[in-house]
Design an enzyme around this catalytic site. Structure first.
Site, PDB file in Angstrom:
ATOM      1  CB  SER A 264      -0.813   0.149   0.833  1.00  0.00           C
ATOM      2  OG  SER A 264      -0.136   0.363   2.554  1.00  0.00           O
ATOM      3  CE  LYS A 265      -0.452   8.380  -0.356  1.00  0.00           C
ATOM      4  NZ  LYS A 265       0.840   8.596   0.527  1.00  0.00           N
ATOM      5  NE  ARG A 266      -1.896   2.647   5.542  1.00  0.00           N
ATOM      6  CZ  ARG A 266      -2.764   2.352   6.299  1.00  0.00           C
ATOM      7  NH1 ARG A 266      -2.524   1.654   6.938  1.00  0.00           N
ATOM      8  NH2 ARG A 266      -3.819   1.947   4.977  1.00  0.00           N
TER       9      ARG A 266
END
Ligand code: GLU
Length: 509
Positions: A264-266
């Site tokens: 994910s972006k995180r």
């Protein structure tokens, strides 16, 4: 067989994740390999999730990567429009057709009623808590209401949706080009909403109708869409399109570097790597997420990395041009298991591409950065700088940062070298070295090296006593590429001048 046609069908709900780029890439590779067409279709039926700028971002990302659709949104073609909201008028007739043939029905349930249904099913301990063959009989829809009541509801303009009537008990079989044969019990599916009263189809109906009308032969998409495939299989059958139904290939997920779940972006923010192809500025918050392009990655390296994330050529080859990928690609070699993203390997690809780029091309990229720094240099000189610096750099900017002394005399000097290597006798040795260098007639790398070696041998000195200090005076650094190459590039005069000014500086320190 009919001409292969693949499509990339992103929803404009934000920036394109690198997983999306990989899907587009595989669609492109498969189409090109078979002499087919690669289309871009925008799936924006869920208008509540529409994000400003996302469509342009998708177009620009594909353009940067060089995976150019030969038909589709932003390009044109015979099967347009290619944005679903521009095709709104097309879908209703298919929803009506499904109602008429008994494969779909009107449902008038309010959101409170749907909530109550769920609560009741939970209380009863029902295994399935969805709108399906059993629960639909307790709800407000055209299967439970009389024909007159249905007409009345419609005439009154009560909100409704059109749902797919999934058979209660049936085995749905289909083949996936990556996962092989798949069997799903229809009882596990819910009666998906196909059409909403706002006049918009849902993803499922629009996706199937468009793939059919656009003559798509292979649906290639991420694994997260695998659970939707049985619903789509039913739709193809109910619409009478089974004969020409496209084949399916569901691609493995891209996993976090530790393999625990979807990337994910995180993860990118946490571990310091981009998950997007280009920089993205969130239109609401103004926050910028970094992209591979702006980080300095070459598109070839980015694509090569993505291609191998879930696919392998069956041998040890790792570096592929886009044309070579087209040649080598096949679904047999796409893995079923998720592919762990490896940021270090991504960097490795970039380094390989960087080193394989001719100096003159690297110079073209470095020149504008120099200009920004107010440094004017001839192309030929910058070419040579690239030749010296490329082995030690990953990105173009590294050559500027790491090799700044090739453009400007140093003003700062590496403290550690100074502390560890600079001794009382060093200035005298450097003075002598200066004289030796001054005598080198042809100031070329090899001649400088010969003179330097003769110098330390005659004086019985070690490399370690002379070279680091020499480097310190000329470059300000403790490490770097061959000092002889550096000297040859800077020229005798400049080298001697730097030695003088460094010696003066340390003498006064
Ligand atoms: N619109 C879907 C997405 O955003 C595409 C699914 C498909 O390719 O069928 O990923």
């Amino acid at each position: 067989m009919s001409k292969v046609r693949t499509r990339f069908a992103p929803s404009p709900t934000g920036p394109l994740h690198m997983g999306g780029v990989r899907t587009a890439l595989y669609c492109y590779l498969f189409a090109k390999k078979h002499g087919g067409d690669f289309l871009l279709r925008i799936e924006d039926t869920d208008q509540t999730r529409y994000v400003e700028g996302a469509e342009d971002y998708i177009l620009e990302s594909l353009k940067w990567c060089g995976i150019i659709p030969n038909e589709g949104f932003g390009i044109g073609g015979d099967f347009g429009p290619y944005r679903q909201s521009d095709r709104k008028e097309i879908y209703r007739k298919y929803a009506d057709q499904l109602i008429e043939s008994g494969h779909a029905y009107y449902a008038f349930d309010t959101s409170e009623e749907l909530e109550q249904m769920r609560e009741r099913l939970v209380k009863e301990g029902a295994a399935d808590r969805q709108y399906n063959a059993i629960s639909r009989l307790t709800m407000k829809n055209s299967l439970t209401l009389s024909a007159d009541e249905v007409q009345e509801h419609l005439a009154k303009g009560l909100p409704y949706v059109i749902r797919l009537k999934v058979p209660g008990k049936e085995e749905i079989h289909f083949d996936d080009l990556i996962r092989g044969s798949i069997v799903v019990q229809s009882s596990s599916l819910d009666d998906k909403v196909l059409f909403k009263s706002d006049g918009m189809p849902t993803y499922h109906l629009a996706n199937v109708v468009d793939d059919h009308l656009m003559k798509i032969t292979h649906v290639i998409r991420g694994e997260e869409w695998l659970p939707s495939a049985p619903t789509h299989i039913l739709l193809y059958r109910f619409l009478g399109w089974e004969e020409s139904r496209p084949e399916f290939a569901h691609l493995p997920l891209i996993l976090k570097p530790d393999g625990n779940g979807k990337l994910s972006k995180r993860d990118g923010d946490r571990l310091g790597f981009p998950v997007f192809p280009l920089n993205w500025t969130d239109p609401e918050t103004g926050n910028v997420s970094s992209g591979y392009r702006e980080q300095g990655y070459f598109k070839g390296a980015f694509l090569n990395m993505l291609a191998l994330l879930g696919w392998n050529p069956g041998d040890n080859q790792e570096l592929f041009s886009l044309d070579e990928l087209v040649e080598a690609f096949s679904f047999e070699k796409v893995n079923k298991a998720g592919a762990k993203f490896d940021p270090n390997k991504t960097k490795w690809f970039q380094e390989q591409y960087f080193r394989n780029t001719p100096n003159s091309e690297l110079a073209e990229l470095l020149l504008p950065l120099l200009k920004e720094e107010g440094i004017e240099q001839k192309h030929d000189y910058v070419d040579q700088v690239c030749g010296i610096m490329k082995e030690r750099s990953t990105f173009v900017k590294d050559m500027l940062v790491g090799g700044i002394y090739l453009f400007k005399a140093p003003t700062e000097f590496d403290e550690t070298t100074l502390r560890k290597k600079w001794k009382d006798e060093t200035p005298a040795i450097m003075e002598e070295l200066k004289a030796t260098l001054n005598d080198v007639k042809e100031f070329k790398s090899q001649m400088i090296e010969d003179a330097f070696k003769a110098f330390i041998e005659v004086r019985g000195l070690g490399f370690g006593a002379v070279l680091p200090n020499f480097r310190l005076l000329v470059t300000g650094q403790g490490m770097g590429p061959s000092m002889f190459d550096i000297c040859a590039l800077l020229g005798k005069e400049e080298v001697l001048r730097r030695m003088d000014s460094g010696l003066e500086k340390f003498a006064n320190a």
